[in-house]
Motif scaffolding. Structure first.
Motif, short mmCIF file in Angstrom:
data_model
loop_
_atom_site.label_atom_id
_atom_site.label_comp_id
_atom_site.label_asym_id
_atom_site.label_seq_id
_atom_site.Cartn_x
_atom_site.Cartn_y
_atom_site.Cartn_z
N CYS A 147 0.71 -1.10 -0.07
CA CYS A 147 0.02 0.19 -0.01
C CYS A 147 0.80 1.33 -0.04
N LEU A 148 2.09 1.24 0.31
CA LEU A 148 3.06 2.43 0.47
C LEU A 148 3.12 2.70 -1.22
N ALA A 149 2.77 1.88 -2.05
CA ALA A 149 2.88 2.34 -3.51
C ALA A 149 1.60 3.12 -3.92
N MET A 150 0.74 3.45 -3.12
CA MET A 150 -0.35 4.36 -3.34
C MET A 150 0.15 5.63 -3.68
N MET A 151 1.37 6.13 -3.19
CA MET A 151 2.13 7.29 -3.29
C MET A 151 2.90 7.18 -4.75
N PRO A 152 2.34 7.90 -5.84
CA PRO A 152 3.10 7.51 -6.94
C PRO A 152 4.43 7.83 -7.02
N GLY A 153 5.45 6.98 -7.49
CA GLY A 153 6.88 7.38 -7.35
C GLY A 153 7.51 6.23 -6.61
N THR A 154 6.67 5.75 -5.61
CA THR A 154 7.31 4.62 -4.68
C THR A 154 7.71 3.23 -5.21
N SER A 155 6.60 2.78 -6.18
CA SER A 155 6.88 1.57 -6.80
C SER A 155 6.32 0.29 -6.12
N ARG A 156 5.11 -0.28 -6.49
CA ARG A 156 4.36 -1.12 -5.95
C ARG A 156 5.40 -2.45 -5.99
N SER A 157 6.24 -2.71 -6.80
CA SER A 157 7.16 -3.72 -6.95
C SER A 157 7.95 -3.59 -5.65
N ALA A 158 8.69 -2.33 -5.49
CA ALA A 158 9.76 -2.21 -4.35
C ALA A 158 9.00 -2.34 -3.09
N ALA A 159 7.91 -1.66 -2.88
CA ALA A 159 7.12 -1.76 -1.67
C ALA A 159 7.01 -3.25 -1.11
N SER A 160 6.36 -4.04 -2.28
CA SER A 160 5.85 -5.48 -1.83
C SER A 160 7.21 -6.24 -1.74
N ILE A 161 8.39 -6.04 -2.52
CA ILE A 161 9.62 -6.76 -2.29
C ILE A 161 10.22 -6.63 -1.14
#
Length: 268
Positions: A147-161
């Motif tokens: 859910c951190l990736a809800m901020m554009p620029g965070t990266s869904r992939s990076a946050a979940s990894i």
């Protein structure tokens, strides 16, 4: 949006969706460069072409997704997407506001790059080497990290990894689970953006915009290209992460973020 714009944005999506560099940031920067980011169809297009990237994961890991005897696999994915479904609906309008502002996204890109440079120093002794060993509780925790990736620029992939590594997964296992988790997550987001969400400035739902002019053609082109490019990117990423870890992506994020921050600061 012209056909060339759609092709380039789809290539960007396919290359970056499963890398820890934020596909949303790269698509926003690309669309902003073309001067079309404020168009509602463009915003929907950026989300909806993720469907093509979803298909790439399903094709590459089809044995995993169609092994219906392994009910625990589906249960874990279902539990892990609940946080994103709930929080995504709550913060939908705020996310839309940020999508039109490339400078904050560039800053987040840089911060995320710094995190990737040091992340492996914090999680040196992983205990989970297979998806089968991930418990439902750990899956939900990774879902909250996503859910951190809800901020554009965070990266869904990076946050979940990163969430997976924090839960004891090896970086390879965390990356693969991130791929698996992307399928229901992005399918839900794509379905919402196309069939449920009303885009206020035009007063239409996504599928109604698709029926305007050449939009349906652009939608189909975008998904096909995103699918093909994502197939290549996923295989490339797994090989690179095994060999080099996350630092190269951290340096890339910082470099790209600085360049884009300077560009949009002086061209806004």
């Amino acid at each position: 949006m012209e056909t060339l714009h759609a092709i380039i944005i789809a290539i960007v999506e396919g290359l970056t969706e499963y890398l820890p560099v934020s596909s949303t940031a790269h698509m926003v920067f690309t669309s902003s460069y073309f001067g079309i980011q404020d168009q509602e169809f463009v915003k929907m297009f950026q989300v909806s072409i993720q469907f093509g990237a979803i298909l790439a994961v399903i094709v590459l890991y089809w044995k995993k997704f169609f092994d219906f005897k392994r009910i625990n696999f589906y249960v874990k994915l279902a539990l892990a997407i609940v946080p994103a479904l709930v929080l995504g609906k709550i913060f939908d309008d705020m996310i839309d506001d940020v999508l039109g502002k490339p400078i904050p996204i560039a800053i987040v890109l840089i911060i995320g790059g710094i995190v990737l440079l040091f992340i492996e120093e914090y999680f040196k002794n992983p205990t989970i080497h297979r998806e089968e060993d991930i418990t439902p509780k750990k899956a939900v925790t990774i879902g909250f990290w996503q859910c951190l990736a809800m901020m554009p620029g965070t990266s869904r992939s990076a946050a979940s990894i990163i969430g997976g590594m924090q839960q004891g997964l090896t970086r390879e296992t965390a990356a693969e689970f991130s791929f698996f988790l992307a399928v229901p997550t992005m399918l839900a987001v794509t379905t919402y953006s196309v069939f449920v969400k009303t885009y206020k400035s035009v007063g239409m739902k996504g599928y109604e915009m698709l029926l305007q002019g050449d939009n349906l053609k652009l939608f189909l082109i975008g998904n096909v290209i995103a699918f093909i490019v994502a197939l290549i990117a996923i295989k490339l990423f797994i090989g690179l992460i095994k060999k080099y870890g996350f630092k190269p992506w951290g340096y890339y994020r910082i470099f790209a973020g600085i360049i884009l921050l300077v560009y949009f600061t002086y061209n806004s």
